[in-house]
Design an enzyme around this catalytic site. Structure first.
Site, PDB file in Angstrom:
ATOM      1  N   GLU A 122      11.931 -14.030 -14.590  1.00  0.00           N
ATOM      2  CA  GLU A 122      11.630 -13.540 -13.388  1.00  0.00           C
ATOM      3  C   GLU A 122      12.919 -13.988 -12.459  1.00  0.00           C
ATOM      4  O   GLU A 122      12.661 -14.704 -11.376  1.00  0.00           O
ATOM      5  CB  GLU A 122      10.508 -14.467 -12.795  1.00  0.00           C
ATOM      6  CG  GLU A 122       9.177 -14.021 -13.655  1.00  0.00           C
ATOM      7  CD  GLU A 122       8.013 -14.667 -12.963  1.00  0.00           C
ATOM      8  OE1 GLU A 122       8.123 -15.780 -12.147  1.00  0.00           O
ATOM      9  OE2 GLU A 122       6.954 -14.100 -13.302  1.00  0.00           O
ATOM     10  N   GLU A 268       3.588 -11.877 -19.111  1.00  0.00           N
ATOM     11  CA  GLU A 268       2.657 -12.836 -18.675  1.00  0.00           C
ATOM     12  C   GLU A 268       1.396 -12.248 -17.864  1.00  0.00           C
ATOM     13  O   GLU A 268       1.507 -11.533 -16.906  1.00  0.00           O
ATOM     14  CB  GLU A 268       3.209 -13.961 -18.137  1.00  0.00           C
ATOM     15  CG  GLU A 268       4.476 -14.640 -18.615  1.00  0.00           C
ATOM     16  CD  GLU A 268       5.202 -15.349 -17.590  1.00  0.00           C
ATOM     17  OE1 GLU A 268       4.620 -16.022 -16.840  1.00  0.00           O
ATOM     18  OE2 GLU A 268       6.398 -15.780 -17.811  1.00  0.00           O
TER      19      GLU A 268
END
Length: 483
Positions: A122, A268
């Site tokens: 991220e 995720e």
């Protein structure tokens, strides 16, 4: 832009080859294996836990040697990771080649089935304020080059796990308005094109829970898969859950930027079980079972009707994770810290349709550190002791709406003391808060609030626990503060 309809058939076939070959390789469900734990389970125990539960893929956040060694000859497909703080270093090709040699080639030769290298995690998250904008792409290019130079370009693919905040559909738009975030559009296009050109997938982390956490007006039912939410209509396409809408927003964003057939991995997805009023076992079970059932049929989403590859977040709780985003951060696991299932979950991978606990877990003695019965709550040392215990222990299960939210004041203190005591391996000195604590063999667990007993420390890898030297120094600091 939308898929063109008036193109020659040959062009369509050529464009579909990367996507079809990627889909053909997808099978089974994966899990994220994080290691930010004071007392991690031995890697061999975790690998056995994965195998027992039929989990065929695992995603790591680094390239931990112990974890990779334990995965040898397991048949589990592996995604290794390069942390964000290493991206700048990977901007040097020699450094990238050294990393690939040590963390990919060496383990492949030891029968570890590494399929992906996640470059960063991220890195474009809005809260990072652009810290990794200029280091991610060079690192990605060099890792790809290093893989090719090592003869692994056809076997191991690069990817960059992105948070779903890198794209949006505007304040009122539906998925069909999806596009990359304006402030990072050029960076996203550059990375996405590179991934697509090299036959690599786009990896995205999707969290309906976070939407509920940050927006009190978010419709709760829309986070789940029961079909109880008010449908959202997007140009004739109906969405009854946030996951499908979010996923398709990415599909539209990819299409608009010229990548209509790019493979997508959900890196995720999960729901925490504690640390917030909406984080509990009931909601976590409802979400996780709903999601796994939702994707089990391989029907995909309205815009991408194909099997979805996903990694559940996460496998096991991590009691050392930063709680800056929220106390729930330490409670994403499907299993508790000791590998015991939190709730019923049928992944469709076991014969009895239930999660199988970790085997042969060894615990410390059955004893707990609690507040002395004789202590008055106005004792001036209590507040300082609790503050100290929570700073170095884990008190994220305390608070409004949490599993221990109904404890009275004394039990709150006992919970804090015990957390610190267990994390420090039940050392006698760890239950010597000045004149207010004592060790008991009577389990204080009550209702939904578990007073845990720590598992035996594992010394086979890097020791992430508070060492004895740090413990003693901390105890001295506490005494000086109180005295």
């Amino acid at each position: 832009m939308k898929n063109p309809t008036r193109v020659c058939k040959l062009y369509v076939i050529v464009m579909l080859i990367p996507f079809l070959s990627w889909v053909d390789s997808v099978n089974g469900i994966g899990a994220n294996w994080g290691t930010q734990c004071s007392h991690p389970l031995p890697p061999e125990t975790v690998v056995r836990l994965l195998l027992d539960n039929g989990i065929q893929k695992v995603k790591l956040f680094d390239a931990d040697y112990g974890a990779l060694r334990a995965l040898s000859k397991s048949g589990i497909e592996v995604m290794v990771g390069i942390p964000n703080d290493m991206l700048a270093t990977m901007g040097n090709l020699k450094a990238a080649e050294k990393w690939v040699s040590k963390n990919v080639s060496a383990h492949l030769s030891n029968s570890v089935d590494i399929r992906y290298v996640a470059v960063g995690n991220e890195p474009f998250l809005a809260t990072y304020n652009g810290s990794f904008l200029r280091t991610t792409y060079p690192a990605l290019v060099n890792i790809q080059r290093a893989l090719v130079n090592a003869g692994l370009g056809g076997k191991v693919k690069v990817t960059v796990p992105q948070n779903a905040d890198v794209y949006s559909s505007g304040s009122t738009g539906g998925p069909s308005n999806g596009d990359f975030r304006a402030d990072i559009h050029d960076y996203m296009f550059q990375i996405t094109k590179f991934l697509n050109d090299n036959g690599s997938p786009f990896t995205v982390n999707i969290y309906p829970f976070i939407s509920l956490y940050i927006d009190s007006n978010f419709p709760v039912e829309y986070a789940f898969f029961d079909g109880q939410a008010t449908p959202v209509n997007d140009g004739g396409t109906s969405y009854t859950n946030m996951f499908d809408a979010n996923y398709d927003t990415l599909v539209w964003a990819l299409q608009k930027n010229g990548f209509p057939n790019m493979g997508i991995i959900v890196g995720e997805i999960g729901w925490p079980s504690d640390g917030d009023r909406n984080a509990n076992n009931e909601y976590a079970q409802r979400f996780m079972q709903g999601f796994t059932t939702h994707i089990a049929g391989g029907k995909g989403t309205p815009m991408r009707q194909a099997p979805i590859e996903a990694y559940l977040f996460s496998l096991i709780d991590e009691d050392q994770k930063s709680i800056q985003p929220g106390n729930f951060e330490r409670h994403w696991g499907v299993f508790y810290y000791d590998g015991q299932p939190k709730y019923s979950l049928n992944l469709g991978t076991t014969t009895n349709g239930a999660l199988i606990p970790a085997r042969n877990v060894r615990y410390l003695q059955r004893k707990w550190c609690v507040l002395k019965d004789s202590v008055k709550m106005d004792d001036p040392s209590i507040a300082q002791s609790v503050s100290y215990a929570c700073a170095l222990g884990d008190c994220t299960s305390l608070g409004y709406g949490t599993s221990c939210g109904d404890l009275d004041a004394k039990m709150n203190v006992s919970y804090a003391f015990n957390s610190y005591y267990q994390i420090n391996n039940q050392l006698d000195e760890a239950c010597k808060f000045p004149n207010v604590s004592t060790v008991t063999k009577d389990d204080p667990t009550t209702g939904s609030c578990r007073f845990g007993i720590m598992i035996e420390p594992y010394y086979g890898g890097a020791d992430r626990r508070l060492g004895l030297g740090g413990f003693v120094a901390g105890l001295v600091l506490l005494l000086l503060t109180i005295l």
